[in-house]
Write a protein that holds these residues in place. Structure first.
Motif, PDB file in Angstrom:
ATOM      1  N   THR A  65      -6.092 -37.111  -4.339  1.00  0.00           N
ATOM      2  CA  THR A  65      -5.777 -35.744  -4.768  1.00  0.00           C
ATOM      3  C   THR A  65      -5.034 -35.008  -3.655  1.00  0.00           C
ATOM      4  O   THR A  65      -4.109 -34.258  -3.923  1.00  0.00           O
ATOM      5  CB  THR A  65      -7.052 -34.946  -5.156  1.00  0.00           C
ATOM      6  OG1 THR A  65      -7.864 -34.739  -4.012  1.00  0.00           O
ATOM      7  CG2 THR A  65      -7.834 -35.607  -6.250  1.00  0.00           C
ATOM      8  N   TYR A  86     -10.667 -30.104  -3.015  1.00  0.00           N
ATOM      9  CA  TYR A  86     -11.244 -30.639  -4.241  1.00  0.00           C
ATOM     10  C   TYR A  86     -12.693 -30.165  -4.372  1.00  0.00           C
ATOM     11  O   TYR A  86     -13.361 -29.858  -3.386  1.00  0.00           O
ATOM     12  CB  TYR A  86     -11.208 -32.166  -4.260  1.00  0.00           C
ATOM     13  CG  TYR A  86     -11.720 -32.795  -3.000  1.00  0.00           C
ATOM     14  CD1 TYR A  86     -13.083 -32.915  -2.751  1.00  0.00           C
ATOM     15  CD2 TYR A  86     -10.844 -33.247  -2.024  1.00  0.00           C
ATOM     16  CE1 TYR A  86     -13.549 -33.453  -1.584  1.00  0.00           C
ATOM     17  CE2 TYR A  86     -11.296 -33.783  -0.832  1.00  0.00           C
ATOM     18  CZ  TYR A  86     -12.651 -33.886  -0.619  1.00  0.00           C
ATOM     19  OH  TYR A  86     -13.111 -34.406   0.551  1.00  0.00           O
ATOM     20  N   GLU A 132     -16.134 -31.325  -6.677  1.00  0.00           N
ATOM     21  CA  GLU A 132     -16.612 -32.392  -7.551  1.00  0.00           C
ATOM     22  C   GLU A 132     -17.105 -31.853  -8.889  1.00  0.00           C
ATOM     23  O   GLU A 132     -17.729 -30.805  -8.967  1.00  0.00           O
ATOM     24  CB  GLU A 132     -17.742 -33.179  -6.873  1.00  0.00           C
ATOM     25  CG  GLU A 132     -17.208 -34.259  -5.967  1.00  0.00           C
ATOM     26  CD  GLU A 132     -18.316 -35.058  -5.304  1.00  0.00           C
ATOM     27  OE1 GLU A 132     -19.451 -35.083  -5.830  1.00  0.00           O
ATOM     28  OE2 GLU A 132     -18.036 -35.660  -4.254  1.00  0.00           O
ATOM     29  N   LYS A 170     -10.550 -38.815  -3.648  1.00  0.00           N
ATOM     30  CA  LYS A 170     -10.355 -37.498  -3.032  1.00  0.00           C
ATOM     31  C   LYS A 170      -9.084 -37.501  -2.191  1.00  0.00           C
ATOM     32  O   LYS A 170      -8.285 -36.572  -2.239  1.00  0.00           O
ATOM     33  CB  LYS A 170     -11.551 -37.136  -2.157  1.00  0.00           C
ATOM     34  CG  LYS A 170     -12.784 -36.780  -2.970  1.00  0.00           C
ATOM     35  CD  LYS A 170     -13.971 -36.527  -2.075  1.00  0.00           C
ATOM     36  CE  LYS A 170     -15.181 -36.157  -2.927  1.00  0.00           C
ATOM     37  NZ  LYS A 170     -16.395 -36.039  -2.115  1.00  0.00           N
TER      38      LYS A 170
END
Ligand code: MN
Length: 130
Positions: free
Chosen positions: A96, A104, A106, A93
């Motif tokens: 990203t 983000y 999931e 994460k």
């Protein structure tokens, strides 16, 4: 207000695209799709979506690289990019976010809360408040 807002979903998996399209269109969003980075960049030449949902694992050019490119381009740098990723390993994460993603979600998505999550980011909220 979600009606009329456009969302670009960049994802190589057909089934994922169909599911997300169905959920977003049900809420009145206009959904744009690209199945790879080349398609996405071509589309962004003429379209200015309100939000981008970004798959990370894609062949050739992955979501990290594509996000960096979008954020480095003045015409697209202001568009929020939300990673939609199955990468749930520790550190993924953060990776990203370092690539320039604004948040983000999931994958597999939680269909009960997905729209809420999209609206959260569409309203300019950051990942920290989620
Ligand atoms: Mn993928």
């Amino acid at each position: 207000m979600t009606a009329g807002k456009s969302i670009l979903y960049i994802e190589d998996n057909f089934d994922n695209r169909m599911l997300v399209r169905r959920l977003l269109e049900h809420e009145g969003f206009l959904v744009l799709e690209a199945e790879n980075a080349h398609e996405a960049l071509a589309l962004l030449q003429t379209q200015q979506p309100d939000l981008i949902l970004m798959d990370i694992n894609m062949p050739e050019i992955d979501g990290y690289t594509l996000t960096r490119q979008i954020k480095a381009t003045p015409q697209t740098s202001q568009i929020p990019v939300i990673a939609l990723t199955a990468n749930v390993m520790r550190g993924d994460k953060e990776r990203t976010l370092r690539a320039g993603c604004d948040g983000y979600i999931e994958n597999p998505i939680d269909t009960d809360t997905f729209i809420e999550q999209v609206n959260h980011f569409l309203n300019g909220n950051g990942v920290k408040q989620l």
